[in-house]
Design a protein around this motif. Structure first.
Motif, PDB file in Angstrom:
ATOM      1  N   SER A  33      -1.701 -15.436 -14.979  1.00 64.77           N
ATOM      2  CA  SER A  33      -2.982 -14.938 -14.476  1.00 64.77           C
ATOM      3  C   SER A  33      -3.062 -13.435 -14.647  1.00 64.77           C
ATOM      4  O   SER A  33      -2.033 -12.752 -14.749  1.00 64.77           O
ATOM      5  N   GLY A  34      -4.274 -12.921 -14.652  1.00 66.01           N
ATOM      6  CA  GLY A  34      -4.490 -11.493 -14.828  1.00 66.01           C
ATOM      7  C   GLY A  34      -3.704 -10.667 -13.827  1.00 66.01           C
ATOM      8  O   GLY A  34      -3.803 -10.874 -12.620  1.00 66.01           O
ATOM      9  N   GLN A  35      -2.909  -9.741 -14.351  1.00 66.28           N
ATOM     10  CA  GLN A  35      -2.114  -8.845 -13.521  1.00 66.28           C
ATOM     11  C   GLN A  35      -2.779  -7.475 -13.498  1.00 66.28           C
ATOM     12  O   GLN A  35      -3.224  -6.975 -14.529  1.00 66.28           O
ATOM     13  N   VAL A  36      -2.846  -6.904 -12.318  1.00 65.11           N
ATOM     14  CA  VAL A  36      -3.445  -5.583 -12.147  1.00 65.11           C
ATOM     15  C   VAL A  36      -2.361  -4.611 -11.703  1.00 65.11           C
ATOM     16  O   VAL A  36      -1.234  -5.006 -11.432  1.00 65.11           O
ATOM     17  N   GLY A  37      -2.727  -3.362 -11.604  1.00 64.67           N
ATOM     18  CA  GLY A  37      -1.768  -2.306 -11.313  1.00 64.67           C
ATOM     19  C   GLY A  37      -1.444  -2.121  -9.850  1.00 64.67           C
ATOM     20  O   GLY A  37      -1.542  -1.006  -9.338  1.00 64.67           O
ATOM     21  N   VAL A  38      -1.049  -3.194  -9.186  1.00 66.51           N
ATOM     22  CA  VAL A  38      -0.648  -3.077  -7.778  1.00 66.51           C
ATOM     23  C   VAL A  38       0.854  -3.251  -7.641  1.00 66.51           C
ATOM     24  O   VAL A  38       1.476  -4.062  -8.331  1.00 66.51           O
ATOM     25  N   LEU A  39       1.408  -2.480  -6.740  1.00 65.14           N
ATOM     26  CA  LEU A  39       2.834  -2.537  -6.426  1.00 65.14           C
ATOM     27  C   LEU A  39       3.126  -3.767  -5.579  1.00 65.14           C
ATOM     28  O   LEU A  39       2.206  -4.432  -5.088  1.00 65.14           O
ATOM     29  N   GLU A  40       4.401  -4.053  -5.359  1.00 62.83           N
ATOM     30  CA  GLU A  40       4.812  -5.215  -4.578  1.00 62.83           C
ATOM     31  C   GLU A  40       4.213  -5.205  -3.174  1.00 62.83           C
ATOM     32  O   GLU A  40       3.890  -6.250  -2.614  1.00 62.83           O
ATOM     33  N   ASP A  48      -5.567   5.876 -11.964  1.00 56.73           N
ATOM     34  CA  ASP A  48      -5.887   5.973 -13.396  1.00 56.73           C
ATOM     35  C   ASP A  48      -5.390   4.762 -14.168  1.00 56.73           C
ATOM     36  O   ASP A  48      -4.500   4.020 -13.741  1.00 56.73           O
ATOM     37  N   ALA A  49      -5.968   4.564 -15.345  1.00 56.33           N
ATOM     38  CA  ALA A  49      -5.642   3.418 -16.190  1.00 56.33           C
ATOM     39  C   ALA A  49      -4.198   3.444 -16.682  1.00 56.33           C
ATOM     40  O   ALA A  49      -3.576   2.397 -16.806  1.00 56.33           O
ATOM     41  N   GLU A  50      -3.662   4.618 -16.939  1.00 57.04           N
ATOM     42  CA  GLU A  50      -2.284   4.676 -17.438  1.00 57.04           C
ATOM     43  C   GLU A  50      -1.304   4.144 -16.402  1.00 57.04           C
ATOM     44  O   GLU A  50      -0.458   3.295 -16.711  1.00 57.04           O
ATOM     45  N   SER A  51      -1.394   4.590 -15.162  1.00 57.05           N
ATOM     46  CA  SER A  51      -0.469   4.104 -14.129  1.00 57.05           C
ATOM     47  C   SER A  51      -0.725   2.638 -13.797  1.00 57.05           C
ATOM     48  O   SER A  51       0.217   1.873 -13.579  1.00 57.05           O
ATOM     49  N   GLN A  52      -1.977   2.226 -13.789  1.00 60.93           N
ATOM     50  CA  GLN A  52      -2.282   0.829 -13.496  1.00 60.93           C
ATOM     51  C   GLN A  52      -1.814  -0.091 -14.625  1.00 60.93           C
ATOM     52  O   GLN A  52      -1.297  -1.184 -14.371  1.00 60.93           O
ATOM     53  N   THR A  53      -1.968   0.338 -15.866  1.00 63.63           N
ATOM     54  CA  THR A  53      -1.507  -0.478 -16.997  1.00 63.63           C
ATOM     55  C   THR A  53       0.008  -0.594 -16.973  1.00 63.63           C
ATOM     56  O   THR A  53       0.557  -1.691 -17.158  1.00 63.63           O
ATOM     57  N   ARG A  54       0.687   0.510 -16.748  1.00 66.22           N
ATOM     58  CA  ARG A  54       2.145   0.494 -16.681  1.00 66.22           C
ATOM     59  C   ARG A  54       2.609  -0.494 -15.608  1.00 66.22           C
ATOM     60  O   ARG A  54       3.527  -1.283 -15.824  1.00 66.22           O
ATOM     61  N   GLN A  55       1.955  -0.491 -14.453  1.00 64.63           N
ATOM     62  CA  GLN A  55       2.334  -1.393 -13.367  1.00 64.63           C
ATOM     63  C   GLN A  55       1.970  -2.836 -13.690  1.00 64.63           C
ATOM     64  O   GLN A  55       2.722  -3.757 -13.355  1.00 64.63           O
ATOM     65  N   ALA A  56       0.843  -3.062 -14.323  1.00 65.15           N
ATOM     66  CA  ALA A  56       0.480  -4.430 -14.711  1.00 65.15           C
ATOM     67  C   ALA A  56       1.536  -5.009 -15.646  1.00 65.15           C
ATOM     68  O   ALA A  56       1.941  -6.172 -15.491  1.00 65.15           O
ATOM     69  N   TYR A  57       2.025  -4.211 -16.603  1.00 59.66           N
ATOM     70  CA  TYR A  57       3.098  -4.681 -17.479  1.00 59.66           C
ATOM     71  C   TYR A  57       4.393  -4.887 -16.695  1.00 59.66           C
ATOM     72  O   TYR A  57       5.138  -5.838 -16.963  1.00 59.66           O
ATOM     73  N   ALA A  58       4.683  -4.026 -15.722  1.00 60.42           N
ATOM     74  CA  ALA A  58       5.870  -4.225 -14.877  1.00 60.42           C
ATOM     75  C   ALA A  58       5.753  -5.548 -14.120  1.00 60.42           C
ATOM     76  O   ALA A  58       6.733  -6.291 -13.991  1.00 60.42           O
TER      77      ALA A  58
END
Length: 136
Positions: A33-40, A48-58
């Motif tokens: 399912s779609g992952q967004v840039g939220v922490l545990e 910003d999109a860069e930090s949210q994208t990095r977290q979505a990939y994490a």
């Protein structure tokens, strides 16, 4: 093994993706399912999109680990970006992650869409995927 390629007769991909990918018969196809840039803890990784994208990939990485899989098992990704102003940050984070995940450039199939909005106004990026997991 997942096979990814871009056949002759088409222009090469305009980004970091393969035109085609196949899943071996001895694998299960799992939909992420779609992952967004939220922490545990449920907080946004940043505005910003860069930090949210990095977290979505994490987050995708965590889901892959839960399956006993890794980035090499990703068959297809779909990235949704809430406005063209977020493309540069999204691409910068993706390039950083893909350099680690795919150093040889064997990228999964991948589509990117710019959309008017995501599920909440503070979200800039959402990434979903398909994973081929070897049957045990």
């Amino acid at each position: 093994m997942i096979r990814r390629w871009s056949p002759a007769g088409l222009a090469p991909p305009i980004g970091k993706y393969s035109h085609l990918a196949t899943v071996p018969a001895d694998h299960d196809l799992v939909f992420v399912s779609g992952q967004v840039g939220v922490l545990e803890n449920g907080e946004l990784a940043g505005p910003d999109a860069e930090s949210q994208t990095r977290q979505a990939y994490a987050n995708i990485g965590t889901l892959l680990e839960s399956l006993g899989a890794g980035p090499e098992h990703l068959v297809k990704l779909l990235t949704l970006v809430s406005g063209t102003e977020h493309l540069a940050g999204c691409r910068a984070a993706r390039d950083e992650v893909f350099a680690q995940w795919y150093p040889a450039g064997d990228w999964p199939a991948h589509s990117l869409m710019v959309v008017a909005a995501l599920a909440a106004p503070e979200l800039t990026v959402e990434i979903e995927g398909m994973v081929a997991v070897p049957r045990r």
